[in-house]
Write a protein that holds these residues in place. Structure first.
Motif, PDB file in Angstrom:
ATOM      1  N   LYS A 238       0.833  -1.204   0.000  1.00  0.00           N
ATOM      2  CA  LYS A 238       0.000   0.000   0.000  1.00  0.00           C
ATOM      3  C   LYS A 238       0.871   1.259   0.000  1.00  0.00           C
ATOM      4  N   ASN A 239       0.247   2.380  -0.364  1.00  0.00           N
ATOM      5  CA  ASN A 239       0.950   3.660  -0.351  1.00  0.00           C
ATOM      6  C   ASN A 239       0.984   4.194   1.082  1.00  0.00           C
ATOM      7  N   ILE A 240       2.135   4.111   1.717  1.00  0.00           N
ATOM      8  CA  ILE A 240       2.255   4.513   3.116  1.00  0.00           C
ATOM      9  C   ILE A 240       3.002   5.832   3.229  1.00  0.00           C
ATOM     10  N   THR A 241       2.416   6.769   3.950  1.00  0.00           N
ATOM     11  CA  THR A 241       3.037   8.047   4.279  1.00  0.00           C
ATOM     12  C   THR A 241       2.902   8.240   5.789  1.00  0.00           C
ATOM     13  N   PRO A 242       3.549   9.250   6.364  1.00  0.00           N
ATOM     14  CA  PRO A 242       3.327   9.510   7.792  1.00  0.00           C
ATOM     15  C   PRO A 242       1.852   9.696   8.142  1.00  0.00           C
ATOM     16  N   HIS A 243       1.076  10.252   7.191  1.00  0.00           N
ATOM     17  CA  HIS A 243      -0.348  10.499   7.450  1.00  0.00           C
ATOM     18  C   HIS A 243      -1.148   9.194   7.493  1.00  0.00           C
ATOM     19  N   THR A 244      -0.600   8.117   6.942  1.00  0.00           N
ATOM     20  CA  THR A 244      -1.282   6.815   6.974  1.00  0.00           C
ATOM     21  C   THR A 244      -1.522   6.374   8.416  1.00  0.00           C
ATOM     22  N   PHE A 245      -0.594   6.728   9.312  1.00  0.00           N
ATOM     23  CA  PHE A 245      -0.753   6.366  10.722  1.00  0.00           C
ATOM     24  C   PHE A 245      -1.985   7.056  11.304  1.00  0.00           C
ATOM     25  N   ARG A 246      -2.196   8.309  10.939  1.00  0.00           N
ATOM     26  CA  ARG A 246      -3.358   9.065  11.431  1.00  0.00           C
ATOM     27  C   ARG A 246      -4.656   8.473  10.894  1.00  0.00           C
ATOM     28  N   HIS A 247      -4.669   8.139   9.595  1.00  0.00           N
ATOM     29  CA  HIS A 247      -5.855   7.531   9.007  1.00  0.00           C
ATOM     30  C   HIS A 247      -6.163   6.183   9.658  1.00  0.00           C
ATOM     31  N   SER A 248      -5.134   5.388   9.860  1.00  0.00           N
ATOM     32  CA  SER A 248      -5.324   4.052  10.435  1.00  0.00           C
ATOM     33  C   SER A 248      -5.779   4.151  11.892  1.00  0.00           C
ATOM     34  N   PHE A 249      -5.194   5.072  12.634  1.00  0.00           N
ATOM     35  CA  PHE A 249      -5.571   5.322  14.029  1.00  0.00           C
ATOM     36  C   PHE A 249      -7.066   5.591  14.138  1.00  0.00           C
ATOM     37  N   ALA A 250      -7.559   6.548  13.324  1.00  0.00           N
ATOM     38  CA  ALA A 250      -8.972   6.931  13.396  1.00  0.00           C
ATOM     39  C   ALA A 250      -9.887   5.808  12.924  1.00  0.00           C
ATOM     40  N   THR A 251      -9.520   5.150  11.834  1.00  0.00           N
ATOM     41  CA  THR A 251     -10.355   4.081  11.284  1.00  0.00           C
ATOM     42  C   THR A 251     -10.470   2.916  12.248  1.00  0.00           C
ATOM     43  N   HIS A 252      -9.352   2.523  12.864  1.00  0.00           N
ATOM     44  CA  HIS A 252      -9.374   1.383  13.792  1.00  0.00           C
ATOM     45  C   HIS A 252     -10.191   1.709  15.040  1.00  0.00           C
ATOM     46  N   LEU A 253     -10.124   2.951  15.509  1.00  0.00           N
ATOM     47  CA  LEU A 253     -10.941   3.337  16.667  1.00  0.00           C
ATOM     48  C   LEU A 253     -12.426   3.224  16.350  1.00  0.00           C
ATOM     49  N   ILE A 254     -12.826   3.759  15.203  1.00  0.00           N
ATOM     50  CA  ILE A 254     -14.247   3.738  14.824  1.00  0.00           C
ATOM     51  C   ILE A 254     -14.722   2.314  14.560  1.00  0.00           C
TER      52      ILE A 254
END
Length: 296
Positions: free
Chosen positions: A237-253
């Motif tokens: 997948k296309n991983i950037t530093p912002h991917t951590f933020r997206h994954s953090f929020a998605t996994h919480l929800i």
């Protein structure tokens, strides 16, 4: 064109002092205005002479150069805000950018890592000093969901290991207190006590995460570090530093977190921005449904 340069520098001070924008946001504005300045210079236009059709021509040039719709929309916003500043301070009579029609942006959903992929990425650094630092950085990115610009500005005084939280200054100079997991607190504690000192070149540096040169990371430096571990983890997948933020929020929800709570953690002023992550979860549910329903 000296007056245009002076106006841009004055606008930079306004963004920093009065608006309280982050360094990254100001840099983005200045990059846009540098391109605008170059355009005006080529056309031999002063700011007071600019007409809506000149702005349209500038945006068209930038679009033809390959800029994506999102970048053009941001550029348009920069022009509107800059010319409003000029009008408010009586440098110009009108704001020609007010008449521009807003660019419509198709919202694309970012790549999100699975929990297993995130675990593989975070634990991929080796046990060297640099590896333990990089592990701590990625652990904190995922544990807190902070923006990259926020992470590189965190100081050692912003970390409270005993209470399990970090203090972050986000967009608009707004402060957020973000809880972190026990695991990330333990890893951060080890980094601060045993690793950070080995990168420290001066006692007057308080930035939390330091490079080999004893200075804070840049956004580009952090991006390169993460790309290195993406290759090691063999994640496509296309991983950037912002991917951590997206994954953090998605996994919480996905695990039942309240949308308003996630909004507070991310520092979103508008909940509609946070709702993007409910769309990500819904997309994942649809994919699983199509894959596993017996009557496909």
């Amino acid at each position: 064109m000296k007056q245009t340069e002076n106006n841009i520098l004055e606008y930079r001070s306004y963004l920093q002092i009065e608006k309280g924008l982050t360094r990254a946001s100001i840099d983005a504005y200045m990059q846009d205005l540098k391109q605008y300045h170059d355009f005006l210079e080529r056309k031999n236009l002063s700011l007071s002479d600019v007409k809506p059709e000149d702005l349209t021509g500038f945006l068209k040039e930038e679009s033809l150069s390959g800029k994506q719709t999102k970048s053009i929309a941001r550029l348009q916003s920069t022009l509107r805000n800059f010319h409003q500043f000029l009008q408010n301070n009586q440098y110009t009579v009108e704001n020609p950018a007010q008449l521009l029609s807003r660019v419509k942006i198709e919202q694309s959903l970012p790549d999100v890592l699975t929990v297993e992929e995130m675990e593989a990425l975070i634990t991929s650094p080796d046990d060297t000093i640099a590896g333990q630092r990089d592990h701590a950085i990625m652990e904190l990115l995922y544990a807190s969901g902070v923006r990259v610009s926020e992470l590189i500005d965190i100081t050692i005084d912003d970390v409270n290991i005993e209470m399990g939280f970090i203090n972050v200054i986000g967009k608009g100079n707004k402060q957020r207190i973000i809880p972190i997991t026990d695991r990330s607190a333990e890893i951060l504690d080890n980094y601060i006590k045993n690793i950070r000192l080995k990168f420290l070149k001066s006692e007057n540096v308080y930035t939390l995460f330091l490079t080999q040169r004893g200075k804070g990371f840049t956004r580009q430096g952090l991006w390169k570090m993460i790309k290195k571990y993406q290759l090691q983890s063999n994640i496509k997948k296309n991983i950037t530093p912002h991917t951590f933020r997206h994954s953090f929020a998605t996994h919480l929800i996905e695990n039942g977190a309240d949308l308003r709570a996630v909004q507070e953690l991310l520092g979103h002023s508008d909940i509609s921005t946070t709702q993007m992550y409910t769309h990500l979860s819904a997309k994942k549910i649809r994919e699983m449904y199509k894959k596993f329903h017996p009557r496909k």
